[in-house]
Design a protein around this motif. Structure first.
Motif, PDB file in Angstrom:
ATOM      1  N   GLN A  44     -40.781  21.659 -38.253  1.00 21.37           N
ATOM      2  CA  GLN A  44     -39.601  22.507 -38.127  1.00 21.37           C
ATOM      3  C   GLN A  44     -38.342  21.651 -38.007  1.00 21.37           C
ATOM      4  OE1 GLN A  44     -40.230  25.829 -38.384  1.00 21.37           O
ATOM      5  NE2 GLN A  44     -42.368  25.189 -38.548  1.00 21.37           N
ATOM      6  N   ILE A  45     -37.220  22.141 -38.544  1.00 23.81           N
ATOM      7  CA  ILE A  45     -35.937  21.449 -38.399  1.00 23.81           C
ATOM      8  C   ILE A  45     -35.676  21.240 -36.897  1.00 23.81           C
ATOM      9  CG2 ILE A  45     -33.426  21.611 -38.782  1.00 23.81           C
ATOM     10  CD1 ILE A  45     -34.916  21.348 -41.390  1.00 23.81           C
ATOM     11  N   ASP A  46     -35.199  20.075 -36.535  1.00 26.41           N
ATOM     12  CA  ASP A  46     -34.883  19.675 -35.158  1.00 26.41           C
ATOM     13  C   ASP A  46     -36.113  19.401 -34.293  1.00 26.41           C
ATOM     14  OD1 ASP A  46     -32.137  19.713 -35.638  1.00 26.41           O
ATOM     15  OD2 ASP A  46     -31.986  21.838 -35.085  1.00 26.41           O
ATOM     16  N   GLN A  47     -37.327  19.517 -34.865  1.00 25.34           N
ATOM     17  CA  GLN A  47     -38.541  19.171 -34.120  1.00 25.34           C
ATOM     18  C   GLN A  47     -38.552  17.673 -33.855  1.00 25.34           C
ATOM     19  OE1 GLN A  47     -42.178  20.494 -36.013  1.00 25.34           O
ATOM     20  NE2 GLN A  47     -43.428  18.983 -34.944  1.00 25.34           N
ATOM     21  N   LYS A  48     -39.021  17.275 -32.685  1.00 22.22           N
ATOM     22  CA  LYS A  48     -39.155  15.855 -32.339  1.00 22.22           C
ATOM     23  C   LYS A  48     -40.554  15.398 -32.751  1.00 22.22           C
ATOM     24  CE  LYS A  48     -35.193  15.702 -30.095  1.00 22.22           C
ATOM     25  NZ  LYS A  48     -34.052  15.532 -30.963  1.00 22.22           N
ATOM     26  N   VAL A  49     -40.614  14.241 -33.430  1.00 23.99           N
ATOM     27  CA  VAL A  49     -41.889  13.681 -33.877  1.00 23.99           C
ATOM     28  C   VAL A  49     -42.064  12.312 -33.226  1.00 23.99           C
ATOM     29  CG1 VAL A  49     -43.203  12.859 -35.876  1.00 23.99           C
ATOM     30  CG2 VAL A  49     -41.798  14.929 -36.075  1.00 23.99           C
ATOM     31  N   ASP A  50     -43.168  12.146 -32.504  1.00 23.91           N
ATOM     32  CA  ASP A  50     -43.482  10.871 -31.867  1.00 23.91           C
ATOM     33  C   ASP A  50     -44.265   9.999 -32.844  1.00 23.91           C
ATOM     34  OD1 ASP A  50     -42.322  11.633 -29.418  1.00 23.91           O
ATOM     35  OD2 ASP A  50     -44.174  12.620 -28.781  1.00 23.91           O
ATOM     36  N   LEU A  51     -43.845   8.751 -32.945  1.00 26.30           N
ATOM     37  CA  LEU A  51     -44.508   7.779 -33.813  1.00 26.30           C
ATOM     38  C   LEU A  51     -44.797   6.528 -32.995  1.00 26.30           C
ATOM     39  CD1 LEU A  51     -41.847   8.292 -36.528  1.00 26.30           C
ATOM     40  CD2 LEU A  51     -44.228   8.803 -36.961  1.00 26.30           C
ATOM     41  N   THR A  52     -45.919   5.882 -33.281  1.00 23.11           N
ATOM     42  CA  THR A  52     -46.238   4.606 -32.655  1.00 23.11           C
ATOM     43  C   THR A  52     -46.227   3.538 -33.731  1.00 23.11           C
ATOM     44  OG1 THR A  52     -47.606   5.703 -30.990  1.00 23.11           O
ATOM     45  CG2 THR A  52     -47.926   3.322 -31.286  1.00 23.11           C
ATOM     46  N   LEU A  53     -45.366   2.545 -33.568  1.00 22.13           N
ATOM     47  CA  LEU A  53     -45.255   1.432 -34.508  1.00 22.13           C
ATOM     48  C   LEU A  53     -46.134   0.301 -33.998  1.00 22.13           C
ATOM     49  CD1 LEU A  53     -41.351   1.354 -34.899  1.00 22.13           C
ATOM     50  CD2 LEU A  53     -43.018   2.818 -36.068  1.00 22.13           C
ATOM     51  N   THR A  54     -46.940  -0.295 -34.877  1.00 20.64           N
ATOM     52  CA  THR A  54     -47.795  -1.419 -34.498  1.00 20.64           C
ATOM     53  C   THR A  54     -47.346  -2.649 -35.274  1.00 20.64           C
ATOM     54  OG1 THR A  54     -49.646   0.077 -34.113  1.00 20.64           O
ATOM     55  CG2 THR A  54     -50.168  -2.271 -34.341  1.00 20.64           C
ATOM     56  N   PHE A  55     -47.193  -3.764 -34.550  1.00 17.76           N
ATOM     57  CA  PHE A  55     -46.737  -5.010 -35.144  1.00 17.76           C
ATOM     58  C   PHE A  55     -47.899  -5.991 -35.294  1.00 17.76           C
ATOM     59  CE2 PHE A  55     -43.169  -2.897 -33.205  1.00 17.76           C
ATOM     60  CZ  PHE A  55     -42.225  -2.938 -34.225  1.00 17.76           C
ATOM     61  N   ASP A  56     -47.684  -7.026 -36.096  1.00 18.71           N
ATOM     62  CA  ASP A  56     -48.764  -7.961 -36.438  1.00 18.71           C
ATOM     63  C   ASP A  56     -49.269  -8.778 -35.252  1.00 18.71           C
ATOM     64  OD1 ASP A  56     -46.410  -9.486 -36.362  1.00 18.71           O
ATOM     65  OD2 ASP A  56     -46.948 -10.716 -38.075  1.00 18.71           O
ATOM     66  N   ASP A  57     -48.557  -8.775 -34.136  1.00 17.63           N
ATOM     67  CA  ASP A  57     -49.057  -9.500 -32.960  1.00 17.63           C
ATOM     68  C   ASP A  57     -49.816  -8.566 -32.015  1.00 17.63           C
ATOM     69  OD1 ASP A  57     -47.040  -8.010 -31.885  1.00 17.63           O
ATOM     70  OD2 ASP A  57     -46.025  -9.682 -30.904  1.00 17.63           O
ATOM     71  N   GLY A  58     -50.033  -7.311 -32.470  1.00 22.45           N
ATOM     72  CA  GLY A  58     -50.797  -6.359 -31.673  1.00 22.45           C
ATOM     73  C   GLY A  58     -49.959  -5.496 -30.754  1.00 22.45           C
ATOM     74  N   THR A  59     -48.674  -5.769 -30.631  1.00 29.53           N
ATOM     75  CA  THR A  59     -47.834  -4.947 -29.763  1.00 29.53           C
ATOM     76  C   THR A  59     -47.516  -3.625 -30.451  1.00 29.53           C
ATOM     77  OG1 THR A  59     -45.812  -5.990 -30.565  1.00 29.53           O
ATOM     78  CG2 THR A  59     -46.794  -6.909 -28.563  1.00 29.53           C
ATOM     79  N   GLU A  60     -47.242  -2.619 -29.631  1.00 30.06           N
ATOM     80  CA  GLU A  60     -46.910  -1.289 -30.135  1.00 30.06           C
ATOM     81  C   GLU A  60     -45.585  -0.842 -29.539  1.00 30.06           C
ATOM     82  OE1 GLU A  60     -50.224   1.209 -29.098  1.00 30.06           O
ATOM     83  OE2 GLU A  60     -51.373   0.555 -30.846  1.00 30.06           O
ATOM     84  N   GLN A  61     -44.891   0.010 -30.284  1.00 32.48           N
ATOM     85  CA  GLN A  61     -43.630   0.568 -29.797  1.00 32.48           C
ATOM     86  C   GLN A  61     -43.602   2.050 -30.144  1.00 32.48           C
ATOM     87  OE1 GLN A  61     -40.159  -1.474 -31.205  1.00 32.48           O
ATOM     88  NE2 GLN A  61     -38.763  -0.147 -30.113  1.00 32.48           N
ATOM     89  N   ALA A  62     -43.343   2.878 -29.153  1.00 32.73           N
ATOM     90  CA  ALA A  62     -43.248   4.319 -29.364  1.00 32.73           C
ATOM     91  C   ALA A  62     -41.799   4.680 -29.681  1.00 32.73           C
ATOM     92  CB  ALA A  62     -43.718   5.068 -28.124  1.00 32.73           C
ATOM     93  N   ILE A  63     -41.617   5.479 -30.735  1.00 36.67           N
ATOM     94  CA  ILE A  63     -40.286   5.987 -31.063  1.00 36.67           C
ATOM     95  C   ILE A  63     -40.398   7.492 -31.290  1.00 36.67           C
ATOM     96  CG2 ILE A  63     -39.485   3.811 -32.064  1.00 36.67           C
ATOM     97  CD1 ILE A  63     -39.835   5.095 -34.863  1.00 36.67           C
TER      98      ILE A  63
END
Length: 156
Positions: A115-134
């Protein structure tokens, strides 16, 4: 007693290094493209700023789709085609800009229409194994362009 301090120091040191990418890579902006309810896939665009050494974004995960893939656009014999990539490199002290004209993240097999204006959570994974939630907002694909055009027309 020395052993305890040594272990504590090593733990703190390891903790700091494992979070170094998170401290260095920051979300600048981004959005998830709104699509008609009948379309099972959509694209995600965002800009990451890297304040540290080179790092690779190797995966993206989200609960709203079956799969998230890193994609780019390539031209073959005059036809623009999407290709999946194993990673996006974010050079040291540089930005990674995902846009409709190039690199982007595809969300495949949406579990329900976004839906328009819905918030979507994504988890980014980097090559050193760390993750970042956006968290990004679902926006009409031409909203940014329309705003720019409207501003442009106001100045005439």
């Amino acid at each position: 007693m020395k052993q305890i301090f040594k272990h504590a120091f090593n733990f703190v040191l390891l903790s700091c290094t494992s979070f170094s990418v998170l401290a260095n890579v920051m979300l600048v902006d981004g959005y998830v493209r709104a699509m008609p309810a009948s379309v099972p896939n959509t694209a995600v665009y965002f800009t990451l700023m890297n304040h540290g050494p080179e790092v690779k974004l190797v995966a993206v995960e989200t609960d709203v789709a079956e799969e998230a893939q890193l994609h780019t656009l390539v031209e073959e014999e005059g036809v623009i085609k999407m290709r999946q990539l194993p990673y996006f490199t974010i050079a040291a002290h540089d930005n990674l800009a995902l846009a409709s004209s190039g690199n982007h993240v595809m969300l495949l097999g949406l579990k329900q229409p976004l839906q328009i204006d819905q918030k979507v959570d994504l988890t980014l994974t980097f090559d050193d194994g760390t993750e970042q939630a956006i968290t990004l907002t679902v926006t009409r694909q031409d909203a940014t362009k329309q705003d720019g055009e409207m501003d442009h027309h106001h100045h005439h």
